[in-house]
Design a protein around this motif. Structure first.
Motif, PDB file in Angstrom:
ATOM      1  N   ASP A  21      46.670  34.074  54.575  1.00 50.43           N
ATOM      2  CA  ASP A  21      45.449  34.133  53.696  1.00 50.43           C
ATOM      3  C   ASP A  21      44.922  32.664  53.517  1.00 50.43           C
ATOM      4  N   LEU A  22      45.580  31.716  54.065  1.00 52.22           N
ATOM      5  CA  LEU A  22      45.147  30.157  53.572  1.00 52.22           C
ATOM      6  C   LEU A  22      43.780  29.756  53.981  1.00 52.22           C
ATOM      7  N   GLU A  23      43.220  30.450  55.197  1.00 50.28           N
ATOM      8  CA  GLU A  23      42.016  30.118  55.560  1.00 50.28           C
ATOM      9  C   GLU A  23      40.814  30.634  54.750  1.00 50.28           C
ATOM     10  N   ILE A  24      41.021  32.066  54.397  1.00 51.27           N
ATOM     11  CA  ILE A  24      40.107  32.804  53.518  1.00 51.27           C
ATOM     12  C   ILE A  24      39.987  32.456  52.261  1.00 51.27           C
ATOM     13  N   TRP A  54      47.990  36.945  43.403  1.00 45.26           N
ATOM     14  CA  TRP A  54      47.653  38.527  44.134  1.00 45.26           C
ATOM     15  C   TRP A  54      46.198  38.355  44.505  1.00 45.26           C
ATOM     16  N   GLY A  55      46.250  39.010  45.854  1.00 44.77           N
ATOM     17  CA  GLY A  55      45.148  39.087  46.312  1.00 44.77           C
ATOM     18  C   GLY A  55      44.432  40.630  46.303  1.00 44.77           C
ATOM     19  N   ALA A  56      43.235  40.757  46.145  1.00 48.62           N
ATOM     20  CA  ALA A  56      42.814  42.172  46.226  1.00 48.62           C
ATOM     21  C   ALA A  56      42.224  42.624  47.797  1.00 48.62           C
ATOM     22  N   SER A  66      40.777  45.139  56.727  1.00 49.50           N
ATOM     23  CA  SER A  66      41.356  46.001  55.899  1.00 49.50           C
ATOM     24  C   SER A  66      42.287  45.171  54.981  1.00 49.50           C
ATOM     25  N   ASP A  67      43.170  44.211  55.311  1.00 49.72           N
ATOM     26  CA  ASP A  67      43.938  43.436  54.781  1.00 49.72           C
ATOM     27  C   ASP A  67      43.282  42.011  54.590  1.00 49.72           C
ATOM     28  N   GLU A  68      42.027  41.683  54.416  1.00 54.55           N
ATOM     29  CA  GLU A  68      41.342  40.389  54.230  1.00 54.55           C
ATOM     30  C   GLU A  68      41.037  40.256  52.821  1.00 54.55           C
ATOM     31  N   LEU A  69      41.157  39.293  52.059  1.00 53.53           N
ATOM     32  CA  LEU A  69      41.107  39.255  50.802  1.00 53.53           C
ATOM     33  C   LEU A  69      39.514  39.395  50.445  1.00 53.53           C
TER      34      LEU A  69
END
Length: 256
Positions: A21-24, A54-56, A66-69
């Motif tokens: 998730d680093l980039e987003i 936590w990410g939503a 579907s798993d992108e923040l």
């Protein structure tokens, strides 16, 4: 990404933030906040180095997304005795392990706002804080002009306890901040507005009784006694009226 319409039917889920998730995460912080964060901050978040997050995500988005923040919250555990709100949290100073949860950042993609995503992220934080036996509160700062955030925290039962003048410095200009606190596990303000009112009433009653007693007995005047508010929250002098006492407490412990 920020401008596209949100599907009417969304299935919001919450999960820990990881290295993928680093980039987003960096992009969302740049898009949502006027403050710039150092690369080290993001690496600490995704690698869980002293920062919990936590990410939503929206499970109904296409497979690639579907798993992108679409939202996030980051927190840090701090010792209560070393925090900036020591005077606002009732805790045992003899216990060095008592702690607080500090909310570092919270954000939601614009197209997903008003869908309860931010509320869900805050609930993740407060639930987590309650699972830590030594934790006494979760707290955060919010810039004074962020009205939607202020409304959200109040809705989520956070208490605005203090205004901090010139707290933020953004592009050479100072902005005020509000300090919000959510008490857990028995932690609470060392002197609530109700306690201040009770303290004032008790002071007036004791003063009247003292005056009446001296008049009745024709005693020589004695020095006024100081009345101490519960748990050392302040001292009251005879020159302070009930109204003044309550107002002073409100300015210190209540957001007006």
């Amino acid at each position: 990404m920020l401008g596209r319409k949100t599907p009417r039917r969304s299935s919001i889920g919450y999960r820990p933030i990881g290295p993928s998730d680093l980039e987003i995460l960096q992009q969302l912080h740049a898009d949502l906040f006027p403050i710039r964060y150092e690369p080290e901050f993001f690496h600490n978040v995704v690698n869980r180095r002293e920062i919990i997050s936590w990410g939503a995500v929206d499970r109904n988005r296409p497979n690639a997304q579907s798993d992108e923040l679409i939202g996030f919250v980051t927190i840090k555990i701090v010792l209560a005795r070393e925090s900036e709100i020591t005077d606002l949290v009732r805790f045992d100073p003899t216990r060095s392990d008592q702690s607080l949860v500090y909310i570092l950042t919270l954000g939601v993609v614009e197209s997903y706002r008003n869908f309860g995503v931010a509320s869900g992220l805050i609930r993740e934080v407060t639930r987590y804080a309650k699972t830590i036996p030594t934790c006494r509160a979760a707290y955060l700062h919010v810039i004074s002009y962020n009205t939607p955030a202020i409304y959200l925290y109040k809705k989520m039962s956070f208490t605005c306890v203090r205004r901090l003048y010139g707290f933020y410095l953004i592009e050479g200009q100072h902005y005020d901040a509000y300090l919000f606190v959510y008490y857990v596990n028995g932690g609470r303000s060392p002197c609530s507005p109700l306690e201040l009112a009770v303290c004032a009433v008790n002071y007036v009653r004791s003063s009247l009784k003292s005056v009446a007693g001296r008049l009745w007995r024709y005693d020589v005047k004695k020095p006024w006694r100081w009345t101490k508010c519960k748990d050392n929250c302040g001292l009251v002098t005879p020159s302070q009226s009930k109204r003044n006492l309550v107002n002073e407490g409100s300015n210190d412990f209540q957001c007006v």
